[in-house]
Design an enzyme around this catalytic site. Structure first.
Site, PDB file in Angstrom:
ATOM      1  N   ASP A 139     -12.815   5.447   2.342  1.00 15.22           N
ATOM      2  CA  ASP A 139     -11.233   5.627   2.599  1.00 15.22           C
ATOM      3  C   ASP A 139     -10.750   7.022   3.024  1.00 15.22           C
ATOM      4  OD1 ASP A 139      -8.645   5.927   2.572  1.00 15.22           O
ATOM      5  OD2 ASP A 139      -7.935   4.542   0.921  1.00 15.22           O
ATOM      6  N   ASP A 163       0.857  -1.062  -0.046  1.00 11.87           N
ATOM      7  CA  ASP A 163       0.028   0.005   0.097  1.00 11.87           C
ATOM      8  C   ASP A 163       1.152   1.065  -0.095  1.00 11.87           C
ATOM      9  OD1 ASP A 163      -1.533   2.338   0.585  1.00 11.87           O
ATOM     10  OD2 ASP A 163      -2.523   1.410   2.426  1.00 11.87           O
ATOM     11  N   GLU A 196      -7.186   0.480  -4.746  1.00  7.77           N
ATOM     12  CA  GLU A 196      -7.304   0.066  -3.287  1.00  7.77           C
ATOM     13  C   GLU A 196      -8.523  -0.128  -2.858  1.00  7.77           C
ATOM     14  OE1 GLU A 196      -5.592   4.226  -2.276  1.00  7.77           O
ATOM     15  OE2 GLU A 196      -3.928   3.881  -2.953  1.00  7.77           O
ATOM     16  N   LYS A 214       2.783  11.194  -3.674  1.00  2.00           N
ATOM     17  CA  LYS A 214       1.657  10.337  -4.415  1.00  2.00           C
ATOM     18  C   LYS A 214       0.972  11.289  -4.991  1.00  2.00           C
ATOM     19  CE  LYS A 214      -1.812   6.794  -3.506  1.00  2.00           C
ATOM     20  NZ  LYS A 214      -2.243   5.623  -2.478  1.00  2.00           N
TER      21      LYS A 214
END
Ligand code: ADP
Ligand code: MG
Length: 624
Positions: free
Chosen positions: A212, A25, A188, A88
């Site tokens: 999330d 992850d 994800e 990211k």
């Protein structure tokens, strides 16, 4: 050693040992590695600290070495221009895409002339989001190797469901540079569902909402599962909303009480750092049913849960609004959703599950650690790819990447290896020379960055592009693989509708051994390839700038003084020299110097030329 490749998974199998495949992850705030032990997914404990999560932070020390994780995180406020976080967010993005982010970031982000990826300048070195993510992955790989006491070279990496092709490719590249064979990029929310066992039974049909809430981003995804395939029906969210905002709300509450001015906080980095740490600790304490009471310098800091909830309630409501919008996009009603899955450290805030239960009318799944589910699910996906779960059928996948040759002999992958078949993907290109009429499209298969090291499958020429300035034509190249594995490549110039196509049969025209060797080769040479690629890209960019500067100097002789023109020439000559010396960082620095000097001049020239043009108009038609 004999190597063979599994045609279904595209996976390398050696007869001697079955390598471990880890699930990673790669998060905006934190990253985590998991693997399968005795059939069960497990996370790896980081060597950098007691915590299994590794902060996704890279710090460049004054001595020129690189730190990642917990140690790097301690430099966030004290050494902001050399401490890179949230990389990211920059993956696969151009400068224009991230304009809004720049104010909240302490490090220097640089525009590059073409629409390419952004660069990050640290001292006199230049980096890009891919190489920085690779540093994080390298650290995770090293941790995993230390923990597992075995080399780790294969991985499944997760990305947000909304990541586009370029962002997925950037993530793959980062893995490659870190020395990892990235077997698959997984969404994800799909990984999180797998961690809860959803999707492991092929008969199972379900609608899933994955909520999330991480450190700096919020994502809601609505998935539909059928026949073992997860379909992303809708995504929504806020890329600038997460647990960090909860911390900021707590800091604002305290600074308000103690009359600490914003300027004071800005100049006093030590106080700022202490308050940030205290706010996160306070948040976690109250979420665990405690009351926070502490003293930082002369300030009494207090927080209880009711206060905290009143501070963050508007933020939680924003996430609920996103959920409703996503449901609408997915054309679903609230009771169509069977599972609500919680992902991300910030869903440990009790108010989150309470509100979700009120809205959805059922309890969200939270039996697993929300900051581990994505990595755990990635490990399960890795296990499936390794063929350890025989009950799960894998779809046919492309065993090697497919792409075309771009300027400088670079391979531009359009369909990455291990993509599901049938598959369709496309990308837009343009010309590099003024008035270019034809474009040769050469199709290659393989994992290396330079086409010379890959296998050529065929080529064709798109003819009859109307003459236009370089960069104007919009040429769309499409790769289509049908269910039989036959590849068709189509190219079309969108402004003129000129098109051409070629069909390539026998995509699998190489022996399994050859294919295995090509894969091994790509991993062995990844570091080299990336350096070569970065250098070639810098040279391509520099050559464009040199041409543009020469043209600019010629066209604007009358506008600027000799001194200015001389300075421009000398900066341009310097860039030419650096290109001939083939040193990437020196080229980038020379480009930046030329760019910094010429940008304001370009504005001046533009203004003057526009005024001139307006004057000309008034003389010609006499209307003004
Ligand atoms: P990302 O997916 O962005 O990498 P994570 O899922 O690791 O991030 O979430 C990090 C966030 O979770 C941080 O803001 C952190 O403060 C928050 N967090 C971690 N544990 C808790 C907790 N027990 N209670 C509340 N927030 C928490
Ligand atoms: Mg996350």
């Amino acid at each position: 050693m004999k190597l063979s490749i599994d045609m279904k998974s595209g996976d390398l199998t050696s007869e001697q040992s079955k390598d471990i495949i880890v699930g990673i992850d790669l998060g905006t705030t934190n990253s985590l590695v998991a693997y399968i032990q005795n059939g069960e997914p497990q996370t790896i404990i980081s060597s950098h600290g007691h915590n299994a999560l590794t902060p996704s932070v890279v710090h460049f020390t004054d001595e020129g070495s690189i730190e990642v994780g917990e140690t790097a995180k301690t430099h966030l406020i004290s050494d902001p221009d050399k401490t890179i976080f949230s990389v990211k967010r920059l993956m696969g993005k151009s400068y224009a895409d991230i304009e809004a982010l720049r104010t909240s970031i302490g490090y220097e982000i640089i525009d590059s002339e073409d629409q390419e990826l952004v660069k990050i300048k640290v001292g006199n070195t230049f980096h890009n989001p891919v190489t920085l993510s690779a540093e994080i992955l390298k650290a995770l790989k090293a941790d995993a190797e230390q923990h597992l006491k075995t080399p780790v070279s294969k991985a499944v990496i997760t990305v947000p469901a909304y990541f586009n092709d370029a962002q997925r490719q950037a993530t793959r590249d980062a893995g490659k540079i870190a020395g990892l064979d990235v077997l698959r990029i997984v969404n994800e929310p799909t990984a999180a569902s797998l961690a809860y066992g959803i999707g492991l039974d092929r008969e199972h049909k379900s609608n899933i909402a994955v909520y999330d809430l991480g450190g700096g981003t919020f994502d809601i995804s609505i998935l539909h599962l059928e026949d073992g395939i997860f379909d992303v029906l809708a995504t929504n969210g806020d890329t600038l909303l997460g647990g960090d905002d909860f911390d900021r709300a707590v800091i604002a509450y305290w600074t308000d009480i103690h009359n600490i001015a914003a300027e004071q906080l800005k100049s006093d980095t030590a106080l700022n750092q202490m308050l940030r740490i205290a706010a996160e600790v306070a948040k976690i304490s109250v979420c665990n049913g405690m009351v926070y009471n502490n003293k930082v310098r002369e300030y009494e800091l207090y927080l209880d849960n009711p206060t905290f909830e009143s501070l963050i309630s508007p933020l939680i409501e924003q996430t609920i609004d996103c959920c409703i919008l996503a449901l609408k996009d997915a054309e679903m009603r609230i009771d169509d959703i069977e599972n609500i899955i919680l992902v991300g450290g910030s869903t440990r805030v009790p108010l989150v599950s309470r509100r979700l239960e009120e809205v959805f009318g059922k309890k969200p799944d939270n039996s697993l650690h929300p900051d581990e589910v994505v990595a755990l699910g990635a490990a399960i996906q890795a296990d499936i790819l390794a063929g350890n779960r025989k009950d799960i059928l894998l779809l046919d996948v492309t065993p090697l990447s497919l792409g075309i040759e771009t300027v400088g002999g670079l391979m531009d992958t359009i369909i990455p290896r291990n993509s599901k078949v049938p598959h369709r993907a496309g990308r837009q290109y343009t010309t590099s020379v003024d008035g270019q009429r034809n474009l040769r499209i050469s199709v290659y298969q393989g994992e290396r960055d330079l086409v010379a090291n890959n296998r050529k499958l065929g080529e064709f020429i798109l003819q009859g592009i109307p003459p236009m300035a370089a960069g104007l034509p919009k040429i769309e190249v499409h790769f289509i693989i049908d269910a039989d594995g036959i590849l068709t490549v189509k190219a079309k110039e969108l402004r003129s509708d000129v098109h051409a196509a070629v069909e390539i049969r026998s995509t699998y025209g190489i022996s399994e051994e050859e294919m295995a060797l090509m894969l091994l080769d790509s991993i062995k040479n990844a570091g080299d390839d990336v350096q070569k690629r970065a250098l070639l890209e810098a040279i391509n960019e520099a050559n464009n700038i040199i041409l543009a500067a020469d043209k600019f100097i010629k066209q604007n002789q009358q506008i600027f003084t000799n001194d200015v023109l001389e300075q421009l020439k000398s900066l341009n000559d310097n860039l030419k020299t650096k290109v001939s010396e083939e040193n990437k960082d020196a080229i980038e620095l020379a480009m930046k110097e030329l760019n910094d000097y010429s940008s304001p001049l370009a504005h001046v020239a533009l203004d003057i030329n526009i005024q001139k043009a307006l004057k000309d108009v008034s003389v010609d038609d006499g209307r003004l």
